[in-house]
Design a protein around this motif. Structure first.
Motif, mmCIF file in Angstrom:
data_model
loop_
_atom_site.group_PDB
_atom_site.id
_atom_site.type_symbol
_atom_site.label_atom_id
_atom_site.label_comp_id
_atom_site.label_asym_id
_atom_site.label_seq_id
_atom_site.Cartn_x
_atom_site.Cartn_y
_atom_site.Cartn_z
ATOM 1 N N HIS A 191 -11.777 2.103 -6.260
ATOM 2 C CA HIS A 191 -10.318 2.188 -6.388
ATOM 3 C C HIS A 191 -9.935 2.915 -7.676
ATOM 4 N N LEU A 230 1.715 3.015 -7.843
ATOM 5 C CA LEU A 230 1.328 2.652 -6.478
ATOM 6 C C LEU A 230 2.362 1.734 -5.839
ATOM 7 N N GLU A 231 2.750 2.073 -4.608
ATOM 8 C CA GLU A 231 3.599 1.200 -3.793
ATOM 9 C C GLU A 231 2.768 0.731 -2.609
ATOM 10 N N TYR A 232 2.673 -0.554 -2.469
ATOM 11 C CA TYR A 232 1.787 -1.095 -1.440
ATOM 12 C C TYR A 232 2.414 -2.345 -0.842
ATOM 13 N N GLU A 233 2.588 -2.327 0.454
ATOM 14 C CA GLU A 233 3.156 -3.473 1.165
ATOM 15 C C GLU A 233 2.034 -4.452 1.513
ATOM 16 N N TYR A 234 2.228 -5.693 1.149
ATOM 17 C CA TYR A 234 1.215 -6.696 1.455
ATOM 18 C C TYR A 234 1.899 -7.966 1.949
ATOM 19 N N GLU A 266 -7.815 -5.951 -0.527
ATOM 20 C CA GLU A 266 -7.595 -5.994 0.923
ATOM 21 C C GLU A 266 -8.919 -5.854 1.672
ATOM 22 N N ASN A 289 -2.049 -2.991 -7.586
ATOM 23 C CA ASN A 289 -3.351 -2.335 -7.485
ATOM 24 C C ASN A 289 -4.436 -3.336 -7.092
ATOM 25 N N SER A 341 -4.172 -4.256 -3.512
ATOM 26 C CA SER A 341 -4.581 -3.125 -2.680
ATOM 27 C C SER A 341 -6.092 -3.085 -2.497
#
Length: 1089
Positions: free
Chosen positions: A119, A125-129, A192, A186, A189
């Motif tokens: 990574h 960073l935009e991250y949907e969780y 995951e 991060n 991400s």
């Protein structure tokens, strides 16, 4: 002469009168002491005993079943249990189970480290969780909220029927963390990638429970995914970094001295923050750590004066003891830090030389509002050049005047500096030191596996929902650290987090073949510190409204349960991971300590390889050391397993139904039948146990027809009080027959899961089985069940007896049978027998109906089954007839046994004042903050220190005393009859009279008839069984604090590393005063103009 004759006649007459009076008095006294004829009482006892045994034997089928087992005597073999071989085999099985869990953890560590390595950090960073709090939440327009997408949840029996998602994990973020913080986004991400491993682990080992990854940044990824609910204040206080499994996996054992500044400048909010900082540091210490707290101004003040030359183990009791003493700290005088540092270094060195501590990391935690010097001469003398003692400096307050000195001290000693300005900052800043202590382990890339002590988790959502029911599960957690493998950060030793999984203690218990341990046998396990992991006597909960956890339930030492071992031979042998045997006489209590069974136990113990645990097995001498092996054909056994009255105990592991999901809904009896018929070849079962079940099923099958015949042929009025008959065998097989309808039973909970004492469980045989096993063969044990309600009244009597294969002590007890009857029916039989006469003419000289005597029926523990006053039923005899009970004890008919309870809870009265509130109380924090702001404003305006005035806490509540329950040690008596004494007569010398009594054993039972003279009232008080709290004086408390029981250190230690980058030692964020706060007084003054 005549006058002399008259005098002589008068004297003779007087002598005759005196002699006559004396004779009458003697006769009356003799009559008084003989008014209870022994032969009459013996007749009553014999008549009652004969009839009640006839009824018990008839309806239980005891003699019928004894004959059936005798018919198979030549086809069975009796074997003696090899305790050492048994405990070694059990340890191997547990080792295998733990190893499987550890392999699942290793796969998660490898996946996490590889995912992080690949990574690239992106601050944008935009991250949907899936946020565990927000999932499935919708706004007012019906749309899913941000981070709250649809997340399918379905109830799953393996996870206690909680709605979960077994395909995905979700993420919990602490309330004090921002959901979209770049570091968190991060981390979420790259982690995951763990989803695939979570699912794969669960498919490989379907017995796995919760798997999770706790990040060093604070987020918590949990599988299977489950929804989290905030508390009533809208807060989720859970932070994985505070959990014992996280801290234990991230760091090595440590010796810590906390130096807290109590000089005058620490008054007010600063002292409050300092105390909370110390308390939070204590929270991060575990059972493998040692600590002491020293307060300093111009003098040194050990927070616990008793402990002024050593460190103590950081167990729960010691930490709470020191917390209580924190309240006594007051700020005054001048801070002389140099003296305090010298004392701390000297104490750490001395303690390390004793060999009692962690023999690993050492640290000094400095809690102060500043330092006027760098004290480099002290460090040069005591800590350089090796710098084996780290300095962690916590600057209290927002001033930055002396911050550079503190930061230099931390950096020069491989420590860390941080500033704490408010109570809200405490927790996050305290935890920074954990990352520093983890560096050597990270650089070494040592993935040490850790196991926690047994605990009940009430923080996670699954635990909270379980708490609403009755099944609160003890568990241990297996955890392993996750490291950054990037070369550019290697010397920084970056800890990414910790992975873990929960192992319920009952999974350990399932490995244990209860049928081989016998009626009173049990297995237990302890940690390297001697604390109990599992033991049938461990009581982690107490009842007051809802069942609550005892504060000290995680640190119950084996010596507190096996307290007869005064020299800790058993405990120390297990802590030192030895394999061996130990024997002693024990006193095992049943029915909440009201009854006691005295026996000799043989203990066998060994270590569980690859874990910090040791395993022990206790086998009772005599029948407990033997078991039989029978042999019947598969066809016979399968036929008799189909009987409708037959059940197997669900808590016994006949077959492993957890191994494959398709078997989880099977009852054990169903699984056994599928295994025997070969219809489900993948079911794993205990073949030896099932063979014995088949034998018991065949031998006991005729009992069903016997009971049915009794029910059909019973006349209209014959023995209508008998309601149920029952059977239990040493393989956990049970049969029950009802002589009345289920709805007509007086005690409908008996032999059901609601009355766990009456059924086979993972921990113990039924109570009626255990009690009858300690009586002579052919003896029936009669007892009244103790009610758990407010009134200790029962309306049934249980009678049980054992069936032995051979007529000697080496014969295993193969089964127990019994009946339950109405108390009214039982008592009526007693009163009928007590009206019989010994005279030929039918005229009774005495009867229990007479007012001059009181008749009782008591059991071998002194509890009343029959009395003319029904309210005395179930009461201890000594409370009703204290004088008689005291005499029986003196004569040896009964003996008093002193017992101890080191898990007791006692009521204590405390003042409901400010000292009782928590520093984390939101109201307290709010008012303390307001008080601080006002003080700062006044200081700014008038440059006058009014801290002393404000130090009187206006949040103090009225000091109204309240009662609380708190842990304590108690001593209490139990009473047991002397088996060899069949009958006794006696008289008690009371004021003005003699109180006579007769006690006569009821044949073939554990009962005694007691007839007492009611005409003589003795002023001797009652004898009670109430526990008495053991009070320890200050000297004994000090000795207890200073005592160091033998413990075994963890195998791994990583105190420091030569390549460690010590320049990463913290900074002073926001050291300058807030501009808004500085301008606020000016704005107020301007507005007033």
């Amino acid at each position: 002469m005549q006058r002399e004759m008259h005098i002589l006649q008068a004297f003779c007459s007087f002598s005759v009168i005196v002699w006559a009076s004396f004779s009458i008095t003697q006769a009356q006294a003799k009559e008084s002491q003989q008014q209870i004829p022994l032969n009459v009482v013996k007749l009553w006892a014999s008549a009652f005993g004969g009839e009640i045994k006839s009824i018990s034997a008839k309806y239980s089928g005891s003699q019928f079943l004894q004959k059936k087992y005798k018919d198979h005597e030549k086809t069975v073999t009796v074997q003696e249990i090899d305790g050492l071989q048994l405990v070694k085999k059990l340890a191997k099985d547990m080792e295998r189970m733990f190893r499987n869990k550890a392999e699942a953890i290793r796969r998660l560590v490898e996946a996490a480290e590889n995912a992080h390595l690949e990574h690239e950090y992106n601050s944008d960073l935009e991250y949907e969780y899936f946020n565990a709090v927000l999932i499935n939440e919708k706004d007012e327009n019906g749309n899913f909220v941000e981070l709250g997408k649809e997340f399918i949840l379905e109830p799953n029996e393996h996870f206690n029927n909680l709605p979960v998602n077994i395909s995905l994990s979700d993420v919990q973020i602490p309330t004090n963390k921002y959901n979209k913080d770049p570091a968190i986004v991060n981390g979420v991400s790259w982690s995951e990638a763990l989803n695939k491993i979570f699912v794969d682990n669960f498919e490989r080992d379907p017995s796995l429970l919760w798997q999770y990854f706790g990040s060093a940044n604070g987020f918590f990824r949990q599988y299977p995914g489950v929804k989290w609910e905030p508390d009533e204040n809208g807060v989720i206080a859970f932070d994985c970094r505070n959990r014992k499994w996280y801290i234990q996996a991230a760091t090595s054992p440590k010796d810590v001295i906390i130096l807290v500044d109590v000089s005058g400048s620490m008054k007010g909010l600063r002292m409050t923050i300092a105390k909370q900082t110390v308390s939070s540091i204590l929270d991060t210490l575990g059972d493998d750590d040692f600590f002491n707290i020293i307060a300093y101004n111009e003098e040194l003040h050990y927070v616990e004066p008793c402990i002024n030359d050593t460190l103590v183990q950081a167990d729960r009791n010691n930490k709470e003891h020191f917390r209580e003493h924190l309240d006594t700290l007051n700020a005054k005088g001048i801070g002389m830090l140099g003296f305090a540092l010298t004392e701390a270094f000297t104490l750490l060195k001395q303690f390390n030389n004793t060999g009692h501590g962690s023999i690993c990391s050492q640290a000094i935690m400095l809690v102060t509002d500043g330092a006027v010097d760098t004290y480099d001469t002290i460090f040069a003398k005591y800590n350089w050049p090796d710098r084996k003692v780290r300095i962690f400096a916590y600057l209290i307050g927002r001033e930055a005047v002396f911050s550079e000195n503190l930061k230099w001290m931390a950096c020069a000693n491989k420590g860390y500096f941080t500033q704490i300005s408010t109570l809200a900052d405490v927790q996050e800043n305290v935890m920074e030191y954990l990352h520093v202590l983890s560096r050597p382990k990270v650089i070494d890339q040592e993935h040490d596996i850790v196991w926690t002590e047994a605990y009940i988790d009430n923080t996670l959502p699954q635990a909270k929902k379980l708490a609403e029911g009755s099944d609160r599960v003890l568990m241990t957690t297996i955890a392993m650290p996750v490291f950054s493998k990037k070369n550019e950060t290697r010397t920084q030793g970056i800890l990414l987090g910790v992975v873990g999984t929960d192992v319920p203690v009952k999974e350990l218990i399932n490995v244990i073949p209860k049928y081989k341990l016998g009626i009173h046998g049990y297995a237990f396990a302890i940690t390297n510190n001697g604390y109990v992991l599992t033991h049938p006597e461990l009581r982690p909960l107490y009842q007051e409204g809802k069942r609550r956890r005892k504060p000290n339930y995680k640190s119950v030492d084996l010596s507190e349960l096996e307290w007869e071992d005064n020299d800790d031979i058993l405990r120390n042998g297990m802590v030192n991971r030895k394999t061996g045997k130990f024997s002693m006489e024990v006193k095992k209590t049943v029915e909440k300590g009201k009854r006691v069974l005295v026996m000799t136990n043989d203990y066998y113990y060994t270590d569980i390889k690859g874990t910090p645990f040791s395993l022990g097995v206790a086998l009772s001498r005599g029948h407990g050391k033997y078991f039989l092996q029978g042999n019947v054909t598969l066809e016979e056994g399968l036929h008799d397993l189909d009987h409708p009255d037959l059940t197997l105990m669900e808590e016994w592991n006949y077959c492993n139904t957890d191994k494959h999901p398709q078997y989880r809904n099977l009852f054990q009896l169903e699984a056994v039948k599928l295994f025997l018929t070969g219809k489900e070849p993948f079911i794993q079962c205990d073949k030896e146990l099932i063979q014995e079940v088949l034998f018991d099923a065949v031998v006991t099958a005729p009992l069903e027809a016997y009971w049915t015949s009794l029910a059909l042929n019973r006349s209209e009025n014959a023995d209508k009080g008998v309601e149920v008959s029952f059977l239990g065998t040493r393989t956990g097989l049970s049969r029950i027959n009802l002589f009345v309808g289920q709805e007509q039973r007086t005690n409908q909970d008996f032999l059901t899961a609601k009355d766990r004492e009456s059924i086979f469980t993972a921990d113990h045989f039924p109570l009626w089985y255990r009690k009858s096993a300690e009586q002579l063969p052919g003896t029936f044990v009669y007892s009244i069940p103790f009610s758990t309600g407010t009134e200790n009244k029962s309306h049934v009597v249980t009678a049980s007896t054992t069936v032995q294969l051979l007529d000697n002590r080496k014969s295993p007890v193969v089964a127990a049978v019994g009946i339950q009857m109405k108390l009214e029916f039982f008592q009526k039989k007693f009163w009928t027998a007590s009206r019989q006469c010994a005279s030929l003419d039918g005229r009774c000289t005495i009867s229990c109906d007479d007012e001059i005597i009181n008749c009782y029926l008591i059991d071998n523990n002194g509890f009343i089954l029959v009395s003319e006053n029904f309210d005395e039923t179930g009461t201890f005899f000594g409370e009703v007839e204290g004088a008689v009970m005291n005499k029986l004890l003196m004569m040896g008919s009964f003996k008093r046994i002193t017992l101890y309870d080191y898990q007791a809870m006692c009521r204590a009265t405390v003042d409901n004042s400010d000292s009782a509130h928590s520093l984390l109380d939101p109201y307290y924090v709010f008012f303390a903050a307001i008080k601080w702001i006002m003080t700062e404003l006044i200081l700014f305006l008038v440059e006058f220190n009014l801290c002393s005035w404000w130090n009187s806490d206006f949040t103090v509540k009225a000091q109204s005393p309240k009662q609380i329950l708190q842990p304590c040690d108690t001593e209490y008596p139990a009473f047991v009859s002397e088996r060899t004494i069949k009958e006794t007569t006696g008289a008690i010398h009371c004021e003005g009279c003699h109180k006579s009594f007769v006690i006569q054993q009821i044949p073939s039972s554990n009962l005694f008839m007691v007839v007492v003279d009611a005409s003589c009232d003795c002023a001797i008080g009652p004898i009670t069984m109430e526990p008495i709290e053991i009070m320890y004086n200050e000297s004994l408390k000090c000795d207890h604090l200073r005592s160091q029981k033998i413990r075994r250190r963890p195998d791994s230690c990583h105190p420091f590393h030569a390549e460690e980058n010590a320049r990463e030692c913290g900074g002073a964020l926001g050291l300058g005063p807030c501009l808004a706060i500085l301008l606020l007084p000016l704005l107020i003054v301007s507005s007033q103009r």
